[in-house]
Design a protein around this motif. Structure first.
Motif, short mmCIF file in Angstrom:
data_model
loop_
_atom_site.label_atom_id
_atom_site.label_comp_id
_atom_site.label_asym_id
_atom_site.label_seq_id
_atom_site.Cartn_x
_atom_site.Cartn_y
_atom_site.Cartn_z
N ASN A 144 111.93 66.97 -3.51
CA ASN A 144 111.13 66.14 -2.91
C ASN A 144 109.72 66.24 -3.57
O ASN A 144 108.73 65.39 -3.17
CB ASN A 144 110.96 66.65 -1.34
CG ASN A 144 112.44 66.24 -0.82
OD1 ASN A 144 112.99 65.13 -1.22
ND2 ASN A 144 113.15 66.56 0.39
N LEU A 145 109.26 67.60 -3.92
CA LEU A 145 107.91 67.98 -4.34
C LEU A 145 107.95 67.00 -5.74
O LEU A 145 106.85 66.68 -5.83
CB LEU A 145 108.17 69.22 -4.57
CG LEU A 145 106.63 69.84 -5.38
CD1 LEU A 145 105.40 69.72 -4.30
CD2 LEU A 145 106.43 71.25 -5.81
N ILE A 146 108.71 67.07 -6.61
CA ILE A 146 108.57 66.37 -7.74
C ILE A 146 108.53 64.95 -7.53
O ILE A 146 107.73 64.06 -8.22
CB ILE A 146 109.79 66.81 -8.68
CG1 ILE A 146 109.56 68.31 -9.18
CG2 ILE A 146 109.70 65.85 -10.11
CD1 ILE A 146 110.77 68.73 -10.24
N LEU A 186 112.11 63.17 -23.21
CA LEU A 186 111.60 64.44 -23.83
C LEU A 186 110.80 65.06 -22.74
O LEU A 186 110.91 66.53 -22.84
CB LEU A 186 111.00 63.89 -25.08
CG LEU A 186 110.19 64.87 -25.87
CD1 LEU A 186 111.00 65.90 -26.35
CD2 LEU A 186 109.41 64.16 -27.07
N LEU A 187 110.00 64.40 -22.21
CA LEU A 187 108.99 65.21 -21.23
C LEU A 187 109.67 65.85 -20.17
O LEU A 187 109.22 66.86 -19.68
CB LEU A 187 108.01 64.12 -20.59
CG LEU A 187 107.07 63.58 -21.68
CD1 LEU A 187 106.39 62.42 -20.89
CD2 LEU A 187 106.13 64.53 -22.25
N ALA A 188 111.12 65.34 -19.69
CA ALA A 188 111.90 66.07 -18.65
C ALA A 188 112.31 67.34 -18.98
O ALA A 188 112.41 68.31 -18.61
CB ALA A 188 112.94 65.19 -18.24
N ILE A 189 112.63 67.31 -20.49
CA ILE A 189 113.08 68.60 -21.24
C ILE A 189 112.08 69.77 -21.28
O ILE A 189 112.32 70.92 -21.06
CB ILE A 189 113.94 68.07 -22.54
CG1 ILE A 189 115.09 67.28 -22.39
CG2 ILE A 189 114.26 69.39 -23.24
CD1 ILE A 189 115.57 66.65 -23.55
N LEU A 240 119.21 65.33 -12.12
CA LEU A 240 119.38 64.30 -10.94
C LEU A 240 117.75 63.57 -10.93
O LEU A 240 117.75 62.46 -10.58
CB LEU A 240 119.44 65.10 -9.72
CG LEU A 240 119.40 64.25 -8.47
CD1 LEU A 240 120.79 63.15 -8.87
CD2 LEU A 240 119.89 64.95 -7.12
N ILE A 241 116.81 64.43 -11.03
CA ILE A 241 115.58 63.53 -10.70
C ILE A 241 115.38 62.50 -11.84
O ILE A 241 114.61 61.31 -11.86
CB ILE A 241 114.36 64.57 -11.05
CG1 ILE A 241 114.32 65.49 -9.59
CG2 ILE A 241 113.13 63.86 -11.00
CD1 ILE A 241 113.47 66.74 -9.70
#
Length: 509
Positions: free
Chosen positions: A24-26, A52-55, A323-324
């Motif tokens: 919920n925060l992200i 890439l930015l998620a990793i 999941l996000i």
């Protein structure tokens, strides 16, 4: 595992609940600007870029968790040293009492044996010291990012952290004000130009029989929002459990409606979006939005510390990030192919159609109005909390502990410093995507990349010096080599250079 310091059993929650809070925060304000950024940079480039930015964001998140464990270990070590010192003082008092009572007896050998035993004696008892060493790295005490900066960073650098954090919070507040004011403006203005299919601009009239422009109405809404929410910054507020539940329910409902709506459009062949596969010139803009969309690092201590079982927290965070990422893909890809033009705030694509006022059902109109007002509902509840956080950080940065200050300085000056600058920015521009991009690319990338990399470097260095290698940190990040820390810092610096070049070129246009 024992309860966290300062936390009661009722304040703790399961790992699943903790990951929901992280989710919920992200998934907050940043995701509403993703579809427009995806459409501008191209679906192929955006898909690879956000992956890439998620990793990278996950990597730095694990460094923050490791730093939290190191900070707890240092505090545990200091407490053990204090207990040992108290124990030695007590032994000395007992020894002196015995010596005074038996002054006529010479017991030099016995005293020497006693001194040797004291040097080799455990801190408290054998069971206590074994249990304490085993929990050196247990994340039991909530230590905020600013406290970790003061603990690990050399002098002056902790002030740099506070300055960057304040800049990020300023950007956050400016984004909130612009998003709320735009949503209110579009829900109020009802003027329909001759060519109703064209997108309205700031200089268009707001009402049919008035000369008030949409830009002027936007600024009035900004002033009204600050007039209502600003006074709360002068007091101390806490976000209640019921407010969190209401905000979470509203967010999920709005996101679900937008995704379902776009899927229905595509299923009925009503989709008009034809985004390019790649546009490298828009990559810096995408970078800032994506960084902002994965921001959670500054709030991790408050979310992870109350979790009851943390042994698998690093793996669970990886699942949360996956999941996000899937959620962002679903939201962005359905949006870019469903709509020909995407607003910088995705909810504005669902506002009531000005060209079709007669054949719209009450349910559809209500859903459109709900989505249009969604930022107003959710962001208004978070605005005072973020503003109060900024106010407190400004106090910590500028005021000296132990010194007395006037009532105006402590109660009036810093609340005004917290709300006036973002309000001025909100008056100047209503471009939420640009605000998100700048905030994410500069202050956001520093907090998300540079701070975790440098923080974990100094944390490892300090724990090695004081605790040694004998006690293993169970929360160690997967990437331990120092080269990764350098790579991330260089990556952040290069990205900021590219974003600066992009903004200069856009300004010159």
């Amino acid at each position: 595992m024992p309860n966290s310091v300062g936390l009661h059993p009722g304040e703790q929650y399961s790992p699943a609940t903790g990951l929901i809070y992280v989710f919920n925060l992200i998934v907050g304000m940043g995701c509403l600007t993703l579809p427009a950024a995806f459409a501008a940079a191209g679906w192929g480039l955006s898909a690879g870029g956000i992956l890439l930015l998620a990793i990278v964001s996950y990597m730095t998140t694990t460094w923050v968790v490791e730093s939290m464990a190191c900070a707890n270990a240092i505090n545990h070590w200091r407490r053990m040293k204090q207990l040992k010192k108290r124990g030695q003082v007590a032994d000395e008092l007992v020894s002196r009492t015995l010596e005074n009572a038996e002054a006529d007896q010479r017991c030099t050998d016995t005293s020497e044996d006693q001194d040797e035993n004291e040097e080799e004696s455990p801190l408290i008892t054998e069971g206590v010291i074994e249990r304490t060493v085993g929990e050196y790295y247990a994340i039991q005490e909530q230590i905020e990012m600013g406290q970790m900066a003061e603990l690990f960073y050399p002098k002056v650098w902790d002030k740099v952290f506070y300055i960057v954090l304040c800049i990020y919070l300023y950007g956050d507040l400016a984004i909130y004000e612009a998003a709320v004011a735009k949503s209110l403006r579009d829900s109020i203005c009802n003027y329909v130009p001759a060519n109703c299919s064209s997108e309205p601009v700031d200089l268009d009239k707001c009402f049919q029989d008035s000369d008030l422009t949409r830009l002027e109405m936007y600024r009035l809404c900004t002033a009204a929002f600050i007039g209502v929410m600003g006074p709360f910054v002068f007091f101390n507020l806490t976000k209640t459990k019921y407010m969190q539940m209401l905000t979470t329910f509203t967010r999920w409902l709005a996101m679900g409606i937008m995704i379902t709506w776009a899927i229905v459009y595509l299923a009925e062949n009503k989709g008009h979006g034809h985004p390019p596969s790649a546009d490298i010139t828009k990559l810096p803009q995408l970078f800032g939005v994506c960084v902002y969309s994965f921001m959670c690092h500054h709030s991790l201590p408050a979310l992870i510390t109350p979790v009851t079982e943390k042994r698998s927290i690093v793996k669970l965070l990886a699942a949360d990030y996956m999941l996000i990422l899937m959620f962002y893909y679903l939201l962005a890809f359905t949006g870019i192919f469903a709509f020909e033009h995407l607003n910088d705030l995705y909810t504005l694509n669902f506002q009531p159609d000005r060209c079709k006022t007669d054949d719209t059902s009450v349910i559809i109109y209500s859903l459109r109005l709900f989505l249009l007002m969604f930022p107003v509902f959710t962001l208004s509840t978070n605005f005072p909390i973020i503003a109060i956080t900024l106010r407190n950080n400004l106090k910590g940065l500028c005021l000296r502990e132990g010194r007395r200050y006037s009532f105006f300085t402590t109660r009036c000056l810093f609340p005004l410093l917290a709300i006036i600058p973002p309000t001025l920015v909100g008056f100047i521009t209503s471009d939420v995507e640009i605000l998100v991009g700048i905030t994410g690319a500069y202050a956001g990338s520093f907090i998300q990349y540079v701070v975790p990399a440098t923080l974990v470097y100094y944390a490892r260095k300090m724990t090695l010096q004081y605790i040694g290698m004998g006690v293993k940190n169970p929360f160690s990040a997967p990437l331990q080599h120092s080269a990764w820390l350098v790579i991330i810092c260089v990556w952040a610096a290069l990205c900021q250079v590219f974003v600066t070049i992009y903004l200069i070129e856009e300004y010159n246009k």
